[in-house]
Design a protein around this motif. Structure first.
Motif, PDB file in Angstrom:
ATOM      1  N   GLY A   1      89.325  52.612 -65.134  1.00 37.68           N
ATOM      2  CA  GLY A   1      88.813  51.778 -64.059  1.00 37.68           C
ATOM      3  C   GLY A   1      89.091  50.303 -64.292  1.00 37.68           C
ATOM      4  O   GLY A   1      89.474  49.571 -63.372  1.00 37.68           O
ATOM      5  N   VAL A   2      88.911  49.855 -65.539  1.00 38.42           N
ATOM      6  CA  VAL A   2      89.186  48.459 -65.879  1.00 38.42           C
ATOM      7  C   VAL A   2      90.665  48.154 -65.683  1.00 38.42           C
ATOM      8  O   VAL A   2      91.037  47.088 -65.155  1.00 38.42           O
ATOM      9  CB  VAL A   2      88.749  48.172 -67.326  1.00 38.42           C
ATOM     10  N   LYS A   3      91.525  49.083 -66.097  1.00 34.66           N
ATOM     11  CA  LYS A   3      92.966  48.879 -65.919  1.00 34.66           C
ATOM     12  C   LYS A   3      93.324  48.741 -64.442  1.00 34.66           C
ATOM     13  O   LYS A   3      94.133  47.887 -64.073  1.00 34.66           O
ATOM     14  CB  LYS A   3      93.734  50.053 -66.532  1.00 34.66           C
ATOM     15  N   ARG A   4      92.720  49.573 -63.623  1.00 34.22           N
ATOM     16  CA  ARG A   4      93.023  49.503 -62.195  1.00 34.22           C
ATOM     17  C   ARG A   4      92.564  48.186 -61.598  1.00 34.22           C
ATOM     18  O   ARG A   4      93.262  47.568 -60.779  1.00 34.22           O
ATOM     19  CB  ARG A   4      92.362  50.664 -61.464  1.00 34.22           C
ATOM     20  N   ILE A   5      91.375  47.734 -61.988  1.00 34.57           N
ATOM     21  CA  ILE A   5      90.863  46.464 -61.471  1.00 34.57           C
ATOM     22  C   ILE A   5      91.752  45.317 -61.910  1.00 34.57           C
ATOM     23  O   ILE A   5      92.075  44.421 -61.111  1.00 34.57           O
ATOM     24  CB  ILE A   5      89.405  46.255 -61.935  1.00 34.57           C
ATOM     25  N   LEU A   6      92.191  45.328 -63.160  1.00 32.94           N
ATOM     26  CA  LEU A   6      93.085  44.271 -63.640  1.00 32.94           C
ATOM     27  C   LEU A   6      94.413  44.304 -62.889  1.00 32.94           C
ATOM     28  O   LEU A   6      94.959  43.261 -62.524  1.00 32.94           O
ATOM     29  CB  LEU A   6      93.320  44.432 -65.146  1.00 32.94           C
ATOM     30  N   THR A   7      94.919  45.518 -62.665  1.00 30.19           N
ATOM     31  CA  THR A   7      96.181  45.646 -61.944  1.00 30.19           C
ATOM     32  C   THR A   7      96.071  45.079 -60.536  1.00 30.19           C
ATOM     33  O   THR A   7      96.987  44.421 -60.029  1.00 30.19           O
ATOM     34  CB  THR A   7      96.604  47.125 -61.876  1.00 30.19           C
ATOM     35  N   LEU A   8      94.936  45.334 -59.896  1.00 25.81           N
ATOM     36  CA  LEU A   8      94.717  44.822 -58.550  1.00 25.81           C
ATOM     37  C   LEU A   8      94.384  43.335 -58.551  1.00 25.81           C
ATOM     38  O   LEU A   8      94.734  42.601 -57.618  1.00 25.81           O
ATOM     39  CB  LEU A   8      93.580  45.602 -57.883  1.00 25.81           C
ATOM     40  N   MET A   9      93.720  42.890 -59.607  1.00 23.70           N
ATOM     41  CA  MET A   9      93.200  41.530 -59.623  1.00 23.70           C
ATOM     42  C   MET A   9      94.285  40.495 -59.886  1.00 23.70           C
ATOM     43  O   MET A   9      94.240  39.392 -59.329  1.00 23.70           O
ATOM     44  CB  MET A   9      92.100  41.404 -60.680  1.00 23.70           C
ATOM     45  N   VAL A  10      95.262  40.833 -60.719  1.00 29.54           N
ATOM     46  CA  VAL A  10      96.263  39.838 -61.103  1.00 29.54           C
ATOM     47  C   VAL A  10      96.986  39.268 -59.889  1.00 29.54           C
ATOM     48  O   VAL A  10      97.036  38.046 -59.710  1.00 29.54           O
ATOM     49  CB  VAL A  10      97.249  40.434 -62.130  1.00 29.54           C
ATOM     50  N   PRO A  11      97.547  40.099 -58.994  1.00 26.99           N
ATOM     51  CA  PRO A  11      98.157  39.498 -57.800  1.00 26.99           C
ATOM     52  C   PRO A  11      97.139  38.879 -56.860  1.00 26.99           C
ATOM     53  O   PRO A  11      97.412  37.884 -56.192  1.00 26.99           O
ATOM     54  CB  PRO A  11      98.872  40.683 -57.128  1.00 26.99           C
ATOM     55  N   ALA A  12      95.931  39.473 -56.812  1.00 28.99           N
ATOM     56  CA  ALA A  12      94.908  38.943 -55.908  1.00 28.99           C
ATOM     57  C   ALA A  12      94.420  37.570 -56.342  1.00 28.99           C
ATOM     58  O   ALA A  12      93.909  36.809 -55.529  1.00 28.99           O
ATOM     59  CB  ALA A  12      93.725  39.903 -55.831  1.00 28.99           C
TER      60      ALA A  12
ATOM     61  N   GLU B   1      84.012  35.503 -56.529  1.00 24.60           N
ATOM     62  CA  GLU B   1      83.973  35.821 -55.107  1.00 24.60           C
ATOM     63  C   GLU B   1      85.337  36.195 -54.536  1.00 24.60           C
ATOM     64  O   GLU B   1      85.426  36.879 -53.531  1.00 24.60           O
ATOM     65  CB  GLU B   1      83.427  34.606 -54.338  1.00 24.60           C
ATOM     66  N   GLY B   2      86.407  35.732 -55.182  1.00 27.08           N
ATOM     67  CA  GLY B   2      87.721  35.950 -54.617  1.00 27.08           C
ATOM     68  C   GLY B   2      88.398  37.187 -55.144  1.00 27.08           C
ATOM     69  O   GLY B   2      88.089  38.316 -54.767  1.00 27.08           O
ATOM     70  N   ALA B   3      89.369  36.980 -56.048  1.00 28.15           N
ATOM     71  CA  ALA B   3      90.222  38.076 -56.497  1.00 28.15           C
ATOM     72  C   ALA B   3      89.430  39.178 -57.180  1.00 28.15           C
ATOM     73  O   ALA B   3      89.696  40.363 -56.971  1.00 28.15           O
ATOM     74  CB  ALA B   3      91.286  37.532 -57.448  1.00 28.15           C
ATOM     75  N   PHE B   4      88.463  38.808 -58.003  1.00 27.29           N
ATOM     76  CA  PHE B   4      87.713  39.839 -58.718  1.00 27.29           C
ATOM     77  C   PHE B   4      86.967  40.752 -57.744  1.00 27.29           C
ATOM     78  O   PHE B   4      87.033  41.983 -57.840  1.00 27.29           O
ATOM     79  CB  PHE B   4      86.726  39.207 -59.698  1.00 27.29           C
ATOM     80  N   ALA B   5      86.248  40.154 -56.792  1.00 28.68           N
ATOM     81  CA  ALA B   5      85.484  40.963 -55.841  1.00 28.68           C
ATOM     82  C   ALA B   5      86.402  41.849 -55.016  1.00 28.68           C
ATOM     83  O   ALA B   5      86.097  43.023 -54.770  1.00 28.68           O
ATOM     84  CB  ALA B   5      84.658  40.051 -54.927  1.00 28.68           C
ATOM     85  N   GLN B   6      87.554  41.305 -54.602  1.00 25.47           N
ATOM     86  CA  GLN B   6      88.465  42.084 -53.783  1.00 25.47           C
ATOM     87  C   GLN B   6      89.072  43.246 -54.556  1.00 25.47           C
ATOM     88  O   GLN B   6      89.433  44.274 -53.975  1.00 25.47           O
ATOM     89  CB  GLN B   6      89.594  41.187 -53.237  1.00 25.47           C
TER      90      GLN B   6
END
Length: 540
Positions: free
Chosen positions: A248-259, A80-85
């Protein structure tokens, strides 16, 4: 960053591509999510009443709440948190700029990658349950029996993380397609399963809390299996593939790590409260749990519903380069939060003890437990407005795929919370025996710092600017809350002795007070000019 050319070249026939649903109004969508979530939260209160009667607020209850809270905290990170965001903005961009086949390919690879990570994390936690118990509840080490019980329950409950996080993936996809009802309803199943476990399964175990742990695992299975079929009409049932090189997976991981940090600061603070509370007297974790659950009711019903609805809309507005609509959507969300949060704060501050007495003071829960939980509930209530604002301000950054700003703000808020814990807990514990109240108060203050910095960041980056009408709206809110507060105080003067009454007498009196307070609040708002049409999003 643009979509990969490989993804964009994929095409499917029109017959296999689901037609996008008509876009509902944001208020209507938020109301639908809120109604579903309200059902879940009401059942959640019933569940907690059953918990209080079954396991009370002793050492066994503390061990269960720790074992339940750990996978729930991890769920906020992975689902619900970082992954969804991180996932929803990227998926929205794929929908906006790519083909259905590109969206399906992204879903497959995200499902494979997330599933793999969850399996590894779950396996490590189950194998290292004593270490996990030490990390999150170090105070249990002084009681070998309680520590062993906590470790055993962690082994049982932790696989819930994998199941509920995959459920969260399915829910994020449905929300991106404006199918909000099913993900919002799904938590109802969690509460139904846990109520059944408490009433039927728990009495078969010694201690009964072990039966609740098995109920948590069963609830994860039920929620995942319920939600999965709803992806079929969208032609998005995942065929999991692990491909870390997918753009797409790389972008999500890049966004997710700080989130992982930024979006979950409030949850990390609450988890730190649990760690410190394990060092306080028995019952401290349970007192915080029961009070946090009540403070979380308006947060979960309304703020989460609004945030769920605005994130995909903000993401599409950003992708469509429409800053005016972006700012208008945020302004609309903030106004709704003030409209709902302020009366909730007033009501919880005044009615904390009657509410806790009515809901929880039965069976294994004592009057002392209620008194202690009342103090922490009032402390949490002071921070409720900030908790709710964080939920709607953070999407303003995540929809623009800006994870760094909330992370920087989160670090400041978390450091503040740690310092305030030391400043409040030590004197309150040693001089007054209410150290757990210091934990709740520190969390509330740090939430205000978090929300204020998020708001300032949105203004400074010119992402958000206030729309017209805030002055009049503020006057309406102040007058309505004052009137409601006077009524609630008068009701407690009329009915002061809640402990002396039975369950039915408590319930009907509390219901009368709450309904009367809501009617007065709404009536004053209407008298001073607020109308239902003013609550609609301007684009609706």
């Amino acid at each position: 960053m643009s979509l990969s050319s490989k993804a964009l070249e994929q095409n499917v026939s029109q017959s296999n591509t689901p037609k996008p649903p008509l876009k509902p109004g944001l208020l209507k969508s938020s109301s639908k999510v809120g109604a579903m979530t309200m059902s879940s939260r009401v059942l959640g209160l019933v569940r907690d009443v059953v918990f209080a009667h079954t396991i009370g607020a002793g050492g066994g209850a503390d061990a269960f709440f720790v074992a339940f809270k750990i996978p729930n905290f991890m769920r906020r990170l992975f689902a619900e948190g970082a992954f969804a965001q991180a996932f929803v903005p990227v998926l929205s961009e794929y929908r906006q700029n790519g083909s259905h086949a590109a969206v399906k390919a992204l879903v497959d690879r995200v499902a494979g990658g997330l599933g793999f990570v969850l399996m590894v994390v779950t396996a490590l936690a189950v194998l290292g349950a004593p270490f996990v118990a030490t990390l999150f509840a170090p105070g249990f080490r002084t009681d070998p029996e309680q520590f062993a019980l906590a470790a055993e329950m962690i082994r049982i409950t932790f696989p819930y993380l994998m199941l509920i996080s995959l459920t969260g993936l399915v829910g994020a996809i449905l929300n991106s397609y404006d199918r909000f009802a099913v993900p919002a309803f799904t938590p109802v199943l969690l509460n139904i399963v846990l109520i059944v476990a408490a009433l039927v399964v728990a009495p078969l175990f010694d201690p009964p809390a072990l039966g609740l742990a098995w109920g948590v695992l069963a609830a994860g299975v039920v929620q995942f299996l319920f939600q999965l079929p709803f992806l079929k009409p969208l032609h998005l049932l995942p065929a999991p593939k692990v491909d870390w090189r997918d753009p797409g997976v790389k972008r999500i991981l890049t966004l997710m790590v700080p989130a992982l940090f930024g979006v979950s600061v409030s949850q990390i603070n609450l988890l730190l409260d649990t760690v410190i509370a394990s060092l306080l007297p028995d019952g401290s974790i349970s007192w915080l749990y029961y009070s946090e659950r009540l403070a979380d009711l308006p947060l979960g019903v309304f703020a989460v519903a609004i945030a769920t609805v605005i994130l995909p809309n903000l993401s599409r507005q950003h992708a469509g380069k429409d800053p005016a609509s972006f700012a208008s959507t945020l302004d609309w969300a903030i106004r709704l939060v003030f409209l709902i949060a302020l009366p909730a704060v007033v009501a919880l501050l005044i009615l904390a003890q009657p509410i806790l007495t009515t809901l929880f003071q039965y069976g294994a829960t004592t009057a002392s437990d209620t008194a202690m939980a009342t103090l922490s509930l009032r402390a949490y209530a002071l921070g409720l407005l900030a908790f709710m604002l964080i939920k709607v301000l953070a999407p303003g950054f995540y929809a623009r795929q800006d994870m760094k700003t909330p992370v920087r703000i989160g670090i400041i808020a978390m450091a503040t919370n740690m310092v305030l814990n030391l400043l409040f807990v030590v004197p309150l514990h040693f001089y007054y025996g209410i150290g757990h109240v210091g934990l709740a108060l520190a969390t509330a203050i740090s939430a205000y710092i978090n929300s204020a910095l998020l708001y300032r960041g949105l203004r400074r980056q010119q992402i958000f600017w206030r729309q017209r009408g805030w002055g009049r709206f503020a006057v309406q809110l102040v007058l309505a809350n004052m009137a409601m507060g006077v009524l609630l105080f008068a009701a407690l003067v009329l009915w002061p002795n809640w402990v002396e009454w039975g369950a039915f007498a408590r319930v009907w009196r509390l219901a009368v007070i709450c309904v009367a307070g809501a009617v007065v609040y709404a009536a004053v708002l209407v008298i001073f000019g607020l109308r239902p049409r003013h609550l609609k999003h301007p684009s609706a």
